[in-house]
Design a protein around this motif. Structure first.
Motif, PDB file in Angstrom:
ATOM      1  N   ARG A 206       4.858  -1.171 114.003  1.00 47.59           N
ATOM      2  CA  ARG A 206       4.732  -0.194 115.094  1.00 47.59           C
ATOM      3  C   ARG A 206       4.539  -1.016 116.355  1.00 47.59           C
ATOM      4  NH1 ARG A 206       0.827   1.257 111.930  1.00 47.59           N
ATOM      5  NH2 ARG A 206      -0.675   0.734 113.576  1.00 47.59           N
ATOM      6  N   VAL A 207       4.997  -0.515 117.468  1.00 40.51           N
ATOM      7  CA  VAL A 207       4.933  -1.309 118.701  1.00 40.51           C
ATOM      8  C   VAL A 207       3.475  -1.592 119.104  1.00 40.51           C
ATOM      9  CG1 VAL A 207       5.012   0.402 120.600  1.00 40.51           C
ATOM     10  CG2 VAL A 207       6.464  -1.633 120.679  1.00 40.51           C
ATOM     11  N   ASP A 208       2.560  -0.709 118.711  1.00 37.83           N
ATOM     12  CA  ASP A 208       1.154  -0.944 119.072  1.00 37.83           C
ATOM     13  C   ASP A 208       0.500  -2.044 118.213  1.00 37.83           C
ATOM     14  OD1 ASP A 208       0.401   0.203 116.625  1.00 37.83           O
ATOM     15  OD2 ASP A 208       0.272   2.211 117.482  1.00 37.83           O
ATOM     16  N   GLN A 209       1.227  -2.562 117.233  1.00 36.11           N
ATOM     17  CA  GLN A 209       0.697  -3.685 116.434  1.00 36.11           C
ATOM     18  C   GLN A 209       1.021  -5.033 117.084  1.00 36.11           C
ATOM     19  OE1 GLN A 209       2.628  -2.057 112.612  1.00 36.11           O
ATOM     20  NE2 GLN A 209       0.937  -3.298 111.848  1.00 36.11           N
ATOM     21  N   VAL A 210       1.921  -5.000 118.071  1.00 33.45           N
ATOM     22  CA  VAL A 210       2.405  -6.236 118.684  1.00 33.45           C
ATOM     23  C   VAL A 210       1.841  -6.326 120.101  1.00 33.45           C
ATOM     24  CG1 VAL A 210       4.492  -7.500 119.326  1.00 33.45           C
ATOM     25  CG2 VAL A 210       4.527  -5.994 117.345  1.00 33.45           C
ATOM     26  N   PRO A 211       1.271  -7.463 120.511  1.00 29.32           N
ATOM     27  CA  PRO A 211       0.716  -7.560 121.864  1.00 29.32           C
ATOM     28  C   PRO A 211       1.764  -7.218 122.927  1.00 29.32           C
ATOM     29  CG  PRO A 211       0.147  -9.496 120.587  1.00 29.32           C
ATOM     30  CD  PRO A 211       1.114  -8.713 119.766  1.00 29.32           C
ATOM     31  N   ALA A 212       1.361  -6.451 123.936  1.00 30.52           N
ATOM     32  CA  ALA A 212       2.320  -5.998 124.957  1.00 30.52           C
ATOM     33  C   ALA A 212       2.796  -7.150 125.837  1.00 30.52           C
ATOM     34  CB  ALA A 212       1.662  -4.916 125.812  1.00 30.52           C
ATOM     35  N   LYS A 213       2.030  -8.212 125.910  1.00 32.69           N
ATOM     36  CA  LYS A 213       2.345  -9.263 126.896  1.00 32.69           C
ATOM     37  C   LYS A 213       3.265 -10.388 126.355  1.00 32.69           C
ATOM     38  CE  LYS A 213      -1.876 -11.926 125.914  1.00 32.69           C
ATOM     39  NZ  LYS A 213      -1.307 -12.365 124.672  1.00 32.69           N
ATOM     40  N   LEU A 214       3.952 -10.153 125.243  1.00 34.75           N
ATOM     41  CA  LEU A 214       4.871 -11.185 124.745  1.00 34.75           C
ATOM     42  C   LEU A 214       5.910 -11.509 125.815  1.00 34.75           C
ATOM     43  CD1 LEU A 214       5.804 -10.288 121.053  1.00 34.75           C
ATOM     44  CD2 LEU A 214       4.064 -11.870 121.918  1.00 34.75           C
ATOM     45  N   GLU A 215       6.166 -12.806 126.011  1.00 36.58           N
ATOM     46  CA  GLU A 215       7.131 -13.193 127.050  1.00 36.58           C
ATOM     47  C   GLU A 215       8.470 -13.596 126.461  1.00 36.58           C
ATOM     48  OE1 GLU A 215       6.085 -16.095 130.118  1.00 36.58           O
ATOM     49  OE2 GLU A 215       4.022 -15.438 129.742  1.00 36.58           O
ATOM     50  N   GLY A 216       9.560 -13.178 127.095  1.00 31.79           N
ATOM     51  CA  GLY A 216      10.896 -13.643 126.722  1.00 31.79           C
ATOM     52  C   GLY A 216      11.439 -13.018 125.453  1.00 31.79           C
TER      53      GLY A 216
ATOM     54  N   GLY B 121      -0.719 -12.788 117.355  1.00 32.92           N
ATOM     55  CA  GLY B 121      -1.834 -11.838 117.348  1.00 32.92           C
ATOM     56  C   GLY B 121      -1.400 -10.439 116.937  1.00 32.92           C
ATOM     57  N   LEU B 122      -0.644 -10.339 115.824  1.00 33.53           N
ATOM     58  CA  LEU B 122      -0.191  -9.029 115.328  1.00 33.53           C
ATOM     59  C   LEU B 122      -1.379  -8.287 114.714  1.00 33.53           C
ATOM     60  CD1 LEU B 122       2.992 -10.341 113.484  1.00 33.53           C
ATOM     61  CD2 LEU B 122       2.915  -9.287 115.764  1.00 33.53           C
TER      62      LEU B 122
END
Ligand SMILES: Cc1cc2nc3c(=O)[nH]c(=O)nc-3n(C[C@H](O)[C@H](O)[C@H](O)COP(=O)(O)OP(=O)(O)OC[C@H]3O[C@@H](n4cnc5c(N)ncnc54)[C@H](O)[C@@H]3O)c2cc1C
Length: 350
Positions: free
Chosen positions: A209-219, A277-278
């Motif tokens: 789910r998208v809320d399991q993945v940190p929002a600030k991933l770059e690139g 950080g999942l």
């Protein structure tokens, strides 16, 4: 009379398309149950999961020209997110796009600034379109186990002890298989094609789910530095690299994992959790094992291939094409297949 194309990867399908377009009677003989070779896309719960290649450099024209020719030019999609990072073993640091390609061993002379391109529903789209255009000319589960000169060209031995006579042959198979077939007909220097080393790798797609993945991933992902210990060598943030790779509210990661004994999905998830950080387990994972994946060439490769091609000119029409000879990228394979077809057409005086 027939031109037999051995191998229905992108190189073989491109060769068959070029031959057919020129009015030749092509038949594609593929050992496996499906065409496409290492190009393989699965649709799962609204996710687009790539097992092999996920795109190509936008600056590489051949695959895009072919796509337009076969009527799927409007399915080409550019990458959305840009930029790459490097996992140093402690942090993720931004790096230049070219550096990521270099670390991944992508060998291309095309400029990288224009980024990457793919197909809206994944790389399999171009395979499916070619197979649809070629129709019954593509015969699966028809592996070629040997070849011999025949009065009017070649006689190919097929799986199940049947055979096929062809006026001309394009071998669009991996280098070690082409080497074996060419040694069988006494082509000097053919054994040297076995020098091409195919590296094993596993690609693992992981859905969250998208809320399991940190929002600030770059690139679009990261490449691990060579001294960063771990089985994950690189990871693509697939749902950010191209649009619509995951349904709304979901995320899709794809990790390149070195050969491991345990479940590659679990290993990838554990390492990615530590790096990114999942939060919590994946919805599912899907691993594709490529025992012989990307080819790498040793020094002198181009000369060895040229020497074999020179020898082929002395035989009945026979050409070689594909990643084992002319570059591993999908666009290079399309180009190589097209060129092999033109060599054959020339020899047949067409
Ligand atoms: C994991 C992975 C990721 C990649 N990522 C990218 C990427 O992002 N971008 C990019 O540009 N490239 C990428 N590549 C490289 C690229 O996908 C391949 O090099 C290219 O698709 C190879 O095409 P090919 O037709 O030469 O060979 P293949 O796809 O290997 O096709 C050869 C075909 O020959 C068949 N065959 C074998 N033996 C016989 C026989 N005896 N008789 C009949 N048929 C036979 C095989 O079954 C196969 O279908 C990737 C490759 C891998 C493995």
């Amino acid at each position: 009379m027939t031109v037999a194309v051995v191998g229905a990867g992108l190189a073989g399908l491109s060769a068959a398309w070029e031959l057919t377009r020129a009015g030749a009677d092509a038949v594609v003989l593929e050992a496996e149950r499906r065409a496409g070779g290492v190009v393989l896309t699965e649709q799962r719960d609204g996710f687009i999961v790539e097992g092999g290649p996920d795109g190509f450099l936008t600056a590489e024209p051949d695959i895009q020209e072919l796509a337009r020719e076969i009527g799927i030019g409007d399915r080409l999609v550019g990458q959305v997110a840009r930029g790459s990072t490097m996992w140093t073993g402690r942090t993720l640091e931004p790096i230049a796009e070219g550096k990521a390609a270099e670390l991944l061993g992508i060998q291309s002379t095309a400029p990288l600034q224009a980024g990457f391109t793919s197909f809206a529903a994944g790389m399999q789209e171009i395979v499916d379109a070619l197979v649809a255009r070629l129709g019954p000319r593509v015969r699966t589960t028809q592996g070629v186990s040997g070849m011999a000169p025949a009065p009017r060209g070649w006689r190919l031995s097929l799986t199940g002890s049947s055979s096929l006579e062809a006026q001309a042959v394009v071998l669009a198979v991996p280098a070690w298989i082409a080497a074996r077939l060419l040694v069988g007909v006494g082509v000097p220097g053919a054994r040297a094609l076995e020098d091409v080393v195919y590296h094993p790798s596993i690609t693992v797609s992981l859905a969250y789910r998208v809320d399991q993945v940190p929002a600030k991933l770059e690139g679009t992902g990261f490449v691990a530095a060579s001294d960063a210990s771990g089985a994950v060598g690189a990871c693509t943030y697939a749902w950010r690299k191209y649009s619509k790779r995951a349904p709304d509210g979901f995320a899709l990661l794809r990790a390149f994992v070195t050969a491991v004994d345990e479940d590659p999905g679990a290993i990838a998830h554990n390492e990615l959790t530590a790096i990114l950080g999942l939060a919590g387990p994946p919805l599912w994972t899907r691993a594709f094992h490529w025992w012989r994946g990307l080819p790498r060439y040793h020094g002198g490769h181009a000369q060895r291939v040229a020497a074999v091609r020179e020898r082929l000119t002395r035989l009945a029409p026979l050409a070689i094409a594909g990643a084992g000879f002319d570059g591993a990228g999908v666009s290079a394979c399309v180009k190589s297949g097209g060129e092999a077809a033109r060599v054959i057409l020339n020899r047949l005086g067409r």
